[in-house]
Write an enzyme that holds these catalytic residues in place. Sequence first.
Site, PDB file in Angstrom:
ATOM      1  N   GLU A  34     -33.426   8.745 -23.102  1.00 20.35           N
ATOM      2  CA  GLU A  34     -33.724   7.976 -21.887  1.00 20.35           C
ATOM      3  C   GLU A  34     -32.433   7.458 -21.258  1.00 20.35           C
ATOM      4  O   GLU A  34     -31.380   7.422 -21.898  1.00 20.35           O
ATOM      5  CB  GLU A  34     -34.667   6.816 -22.194  1.00 20.35           C
ATOM      6  CG  GLU A  34     -34.094   5.830 -23.199  1.00 20.35           C
ATOM      7  CD  GLU A  34     -34.567   4.416 -22.967  1.00 20.35           C
ATOM      8  OE1 GLU A  34     -34.507   3.950 -21.816  1.00 20.35           O
ATOM      9  OE2 GLU A  34     -34.960   3.780 -23.952  1.00 20.35           O
ATOM     10  N   LYS A  95     -34.469   0.763 -12.059  1.00 23.77           N
ATOM     11  CA  LYS A  95     -35.133   0.970 -13.347  1.00 23.77           C
ATOM     12  C   LYS A  95     -36.490   1.582 -13.035  1.00 23.77           C
ATOM     13  O   LYS A  95     -37.303   0.974 -12.333  1.00 23.77           O
ATOM     14  CB  LYS A  95     -35.270  -0.377 -14.066  1.00 23.77           C
ATOM     15  CG  LYS A  95     -36.058  -0.325 -15.371  1.00 23.77           C
ATOM     16  CD  LYS A  95     -36.037  -1.682 -16.070  1.00 23.77           C
ATOM     17  CE  LYS A  95     -37.089  -1.770 -17.167  1.00 23.77           C
ATOM     18  NZ  LYS A  95     -37.122  -3.094 -17.820  1.00 23.77           N
ATOM     19  N   VAL A 115     -38.751   4.325 -21.231  1.00 23.31           N
ATOM     20  CA  VAL A 115     -39.479   5.168 -22.189  1.00 23.31           C
ATOM     21  C   VAL A 115     -40.684   5.821 -21.502  1.00 23.31           C
ATOM     22  O   VAL A 115     -40.937   7.014 -21.684  1.00 23.31           O
ATOM     23  CB  VAL A 115     -39.923   4.342 -23.418  1.00 23.31           C
ATOM     24  CG1 VAL A 115     -40.908   5.125 -24.281  1.00 23.31           C
ATOM     25  CG2 VAL A 115     -38.701   3.936 -24.237  1.00 23.31           C
ATOM     26  N   ASP A 147     -47.662  -9.628 -19.541  1.00 23.74           N
ATOM     27  CA  ASP A 147     -46.584  -8.641 -19.523  1.00 23.74           C
ATOM     28  C   ASP A 147     -46.671  -7.735 -20.746  1.00 23.74           C
ATOM     29  O   ASP A 147     -46.342  -8.135 -21.862  1.00 23.74           O
ATOM     30  CB  ASP A 147     -45.220  -9.347 -19.472  1.00 23.74           C
ATOM     31  CG  ASP A 147     -44.061  -8.371 -19.253  1.00 23.74           C
ATOM     32  OD1 ASP A 147     -44.261  -7.144 -19.382  1.00 23.74           O
ATOM     33  OD2 ASP A 147     -42.950  -8.845 -18.957  1.00 23.74           O
ATOM     34  N   SER A 149     -45.472  -3.745 -21.650  1.00 24.94           N
ATOM     35  CA  SER A 149     -44.724  -2.605 -21.127  1.00 24.94           C
ATOM     36  C   SER A 149     -45.655  -1.420 -20.871  1.00 24.94           C
ATOM     37  O   SER A 149     -46.569  -1.132 -21.652  1.00 24.94           O
ATOM     38  CB  SER A 149     -43.645  -2.184 -22.122  1.00 24.94           C
ATOM     39  OG  SER A 149     -42.986  -1.026 -21.649  1.00 24.94           O
ATOM     40  N   ALA A 150     -45.367  -0.726 -19.775  1.00 24.79           N
ATOM     41  CA  ALA A 150     -46.122   0.485 -19.450  1.00 24.79           C
ATOM     42  C   ALA A 150     -45.860   1.591 -20.472  1.00 24.79           C
ATOM     43  O   ALA A 150     -46.574   2.602 -20.492  1.00 24.79           O
ATOM     44  CB  ALA A 150     -45.738   0.963 -18.054  1.00 24.79           C
ATOM     45  N   ASP A 151     -44.851   1.400 -21.331  1.00 26.15           N
ATOM     46  CA  ASP A 151     -44.571   2.397 -22.374  1.00 26.15           C
ATOM     47  C   ASP A 151     -45.824   2.697 -23.198  1.00 26.15           C
ATOM     48  O   ASP A 151     -46.105   3.856 -23.529  1.00 26.15           O
ATOM     49  CB  ASP A 151     -43.488   1.889 -23.343  1.00 26.15           C
ATOM     50  CG  ASP A 151     -42.110   1.757 -22.702  1.00 26.15           C
ATOM     51  OD1 ASP A 151     -41.945   2.166 -21.532  1.00 26.15           O
ATOM     52  OD2 ASP A 151     -41.202   1.237 -23.385  1.00 26.15           O
ATOM     53  N   LYS A 168     -38.837  -3.640 -29.547  1.00 21.77           N
ATOM     54  CA  LYS A 168     -37.808  -4.669 -29.493  1.00 21.77           C
ATOM     55  C   LYS A 168     -38.348  -5.992 -30.037  1.00 21.77           C
ATOM     56  O   LYS A 168     -39.466  -6.386 -29.720  1.00 21.77           O
ATOM     57  CB  LYS A 168     -37.297  -4.815 -28.057  1.00 21.77           C
ATOM     58  CG  LYS A 168     -36.368  -3.651 -27.710  1.00 21.77           C
ATOM     59  CD  LYS A 168     -35.749  -3.802 -26.347  1.00 21.77           C
ATOM     60  CE  LYS A 168     -36.749  -3.567 -25.261  1.00 21.77           C
ATOM     61  NZ  LYS A 168     -37.020  -2.164 -24.990  1.00 21.77           N
TER      62      LYS A 168
END
Length: 314
Positions: A34, A95, A115, A147, A149-151, A168
């Site tokens: 990435e 981003k 990602v 919140d 992540s769309a990952d 993380k």
Amino acid sequence: MSQHTASASLPGVPVLSEEVAEALSRRAPVVALESTIIAHGLPRPRNLAVGEELEALVRSEGAVPATVAVLDGVPYAGLDKAQLERIASGEGVRKLGHRDLAPALARGATGATTVSATAFLAARAGLRVFATGGLGGVHREWAQSQDESADLALLSRTRITVVCAGVKSILDVPATLQRLETLGVGVLGYRTRRFPGFYLADSGEPVDWSVERPEEVAGVMAAQDALGGPESALLVANPVAETEQLDPELHDRVLAEALAVCREQGITGQAVTPFLLGFLVRATDGASLEANLAAVRGNVRLGARIAGAWAAWA
Ligand code: PSU
Ligand code: MN
């Protein structure tokens, strides 16, 4: 001009570097990397050297690197030196998560892929193995911010193997693991029964399945394909070596500070992750950066070995 023509016709499939195209055509191992980690996850100017080092690491393991990014509205898998430099410069580099790809293509934008965007584009290009640092996931205080992540959602519908050092540790790790379970994303601990904590070898959470060798990962990938069904990803959770991890006490202390400052300053959305990562680097005097890099290097090396085992499988 060729770039411009390509942009006008809105190619949805990434443009492959010659090296990547050639490797794919002879079914040689390729590893997707990435670019958000380069543009927004690491401090300049170290980030460019790291980007180059990661590509070299893939090559030293006998695979071909395919760094993914969008330049002037064109998605790429495999960047040349000038393209990587542009991403690392950060200037005008957005981003891009998966949902940002369509507007970026339509507008001719330049951006680094997270990602979610990298996994999507890599799979579109026919790549099966992707190495990164730590996945995005459910943020702490999700109840207020929502919140996540769309990952995670993207990986629930993309057939790709992602080598990561867990998620993380700035995130709510148990909640993220729960979401991965709900979404049906498989998780394998690599030579561990503990889910790694990105900067730390152990997040404190267990993993149900553990493998010892790249060939075993390839076996699970083959079984995924044999089963068919929803096109979900496979996570290979590869811990940073304990000797290279961030001191857990320092980690916990500095992270608490970082989260407090993030809250005070009202930082939200896409800015949260880069802010927290940057804060940790400064507050640990660079120690978090070294742990981060050690984790990413380990993942990239393992990704290349898994790609090799996968290429040999069929
Ligand atoms: N891992 C790192 N550094 C990073 C990231 C992951 O070591 O910068 C990036 C990845 O691109 C990941 C993104 O997809 O952070 C998650 O951002 P968000 O929480 O905004 O979805
Ligand atoms: Mn987010």
